[in-house]
Design a protein around this motif. Structure first.
Motif, PDB file in Angstrom:
ATOM      1  N   HIS A  58      40.585  11.161  -2.300  1.00  0.00           N
ATOM      2  CA  HIS A  58      39.525  11.759  -1.365  1.00  0.00           C
ATOM      3  C   HIS A  58      40.110  11.699  -0.152  1.00  0.00           C
ATOM      4  O   HIS A  58      40.940  10.730   0.291  1.00  0.00           O
ATOM      5  N   ASP A  62      36.955  15.887   2.154  1.00  0.00           N
ATOM      6  CA  ASP A  62      35.766  15.675   1.165  1.00  0.00           C
ATOM      7  C   ASP A  62      34.581  15.421   2.313  1.00  0.00           C
ATOM      8  O   ASP A  62      33.492  15.551   1.870  1.00  0.00           O
ATOM      9  N   GLN A  67      31.207  16.338   0.358  1.00  0.00           N
ATOM     10  CA  GLN A  67      31.574  16.110  -1.052  1.00  0.00           C
ATOM     11  C   GLN A  67      31.582  14.864  -1.267  1.00  0.00           C
ATOM     12  O   GLN A  67      31.518  14.170  -2.515  1.00  0.00           O
ATOM     13  N   CYS A  68      31.814  13.890  -0.416  1.00  0.00           N
ATOM     14  CA  CYS A  68      31.646  12.605  -0.671  1.00  0.00           C
ATOM     15  C   CYS A  68      31.373  11.603   0.704  1.00  0.00           C
ATOM     16  O   CYS A  68      31.526  12.275   1.760  1.00  0.00           O
ATOM     17  N   GLU A  72      33.586   6.209   0.630  1.00  0.00           N
ATOM     18  CA  GLU A  72      34.320   6.450  -0.778  1.00  0.00           C
ATOM     19  C   GLU A  72      35.684   6.764  -0.389  1.00  0.00           C
ATOM     20  O   GLU A  72      36.526   6.750  -1.243  1.00  0.00           O
TER      21      GLU A  72
END
Ligand SMILES: Nc1ncnc2c1ncn2[C@@H]1O[C@H](COP(=O)(O)OP(=O)(O)OP(=O)(O)O)[C@@H](O)[C@H]1O
Ligand SMILES: [Mg+2]
Length: 261
Positions: A58, A62, A67-68, A72
């Protein structure tokens, strides 16, 4: 609650990334909890922190596109001792994707909000442009640290940069201030460098950091080993200059906090 500083200058090669990496490591050396965010698709701060930009599960892309979570995507810089939100060339796609998104200028600010209290300092390495990525960096920040070389054209670009910071401050982030101006790659044997340094002092007064970063080959070598100068050669003048900068930055924070109390 973390203080968030963007390290920005639309001029290329002035020492933004070098400052991010070495200031982050120096703040860690004074027992501060630090997160470094690489917002530059060049991924220089990522590589210089010892994280391979070609192998990211990632990245900040992202996070910006939702998306995250930031947590993360974070990785630990072993030699720097700080957490890193990495970047690579894919991040250019975030600029395009964000154009269609709601509140596109404050994506990073929103992503940072839930974890700000886990850190003392968040440093954001901005790309050499005033792109949507840099705007996200500025909107997420409390202040801007501007590294600059003491040469004639540096002053010209500075006016543009300060204008942009003021406009963003007015419209998107009223708390944004210029935290400090940092003289980088300084060579006192060059007359022009001393002249420009004097003009900066006259014009910007206390906003100019007293600490000056000298030109030092260790600072240029360390990133190819994925290390800050402090880990690569802790007795180097470069490593010590950034330790001094961290001390000055922390003292300024303390003074500012006292003034409010
Ligand atoms: N104080 C210094 N002494 C010697 N070399 C330095 C110093 N600071 C930076 N450099 C070198 O100068 C080059 C540019 O520095 P850096 O990558 O930090 O600039 P930048 O502003 O992040 O560049 P960009 O705009 O491309 O992101 C690099 O090769 C770096 O190693
Ligand atoms: Mg850079």
């Amino acid at each position: 609650m973390a203080k968030v500083f963007a390290i920005a200058n639309q001029k290329g090669g002035v020492g933004k990334t070098t400052t991010c990496i070495n200031l982050a490591a120096s703040l860690v050396a004074t027992r501060r909890r630090v997160l470094l965010i690489d917002l530059d698709p060049q991924g220089n701060a990522t590589m210089g922190s010892g994280v391979d930009k070609h192998n990211l599960e990632h990245s900040v892309l992202d996070v910006l596109t939702g998306q995250c979570d930031l947590i993360e995507a974070m990785q630990f810089s072993e030699h720097g001792g700080y957490q890193l939100l990495p970047s690579n060339r894919d991040v250019t796609a975030a600029e395009v994707e964000m154009l269609e998104m709601d509140k596109r200028e404050s994506r990073l600010r929103q992503a940072l909000a839930p974890i700000r209290e886990n850190y003392d300092y968040v440093l954001i390495d901005c790309p050499p442009s005033l792109s949507m990525l840099t705007i996200n960096g500025l909107v997420a920040s409390d202040g801007v640290i501007i590294p600059m070389q003491c040469e004639y054209f540096a002053l010209e670009g500075l006016t543009d940069l300060i204008g942009s910071i003021q406009r963003i401050g007015q419209s998107l982030n009223p708390g944004l201030k210029i935290e400090g101006l940092l003289r980088t790659m300084f060579d006192p044997r060059i007359n022009l460098a001393n002249d420009v340094a004097g003009q900066l002092k006259a014009h910007f007064g206390d906003t100019l950091y007293e600490t000056v970063i000298p030109r030092n080959v260790r600072l240029a070598e360390a990133p190819s080993h994925g290390m800050p100068a402090l880990a690569y050669d802790k007795s180097s003048t470069g490593a010590n200059a950034y330790l001094a900068l961290a001390g000055e930055l922390v003292r300024r924070q303390r003074k500012a906090a006292k003034a409010i109390a």
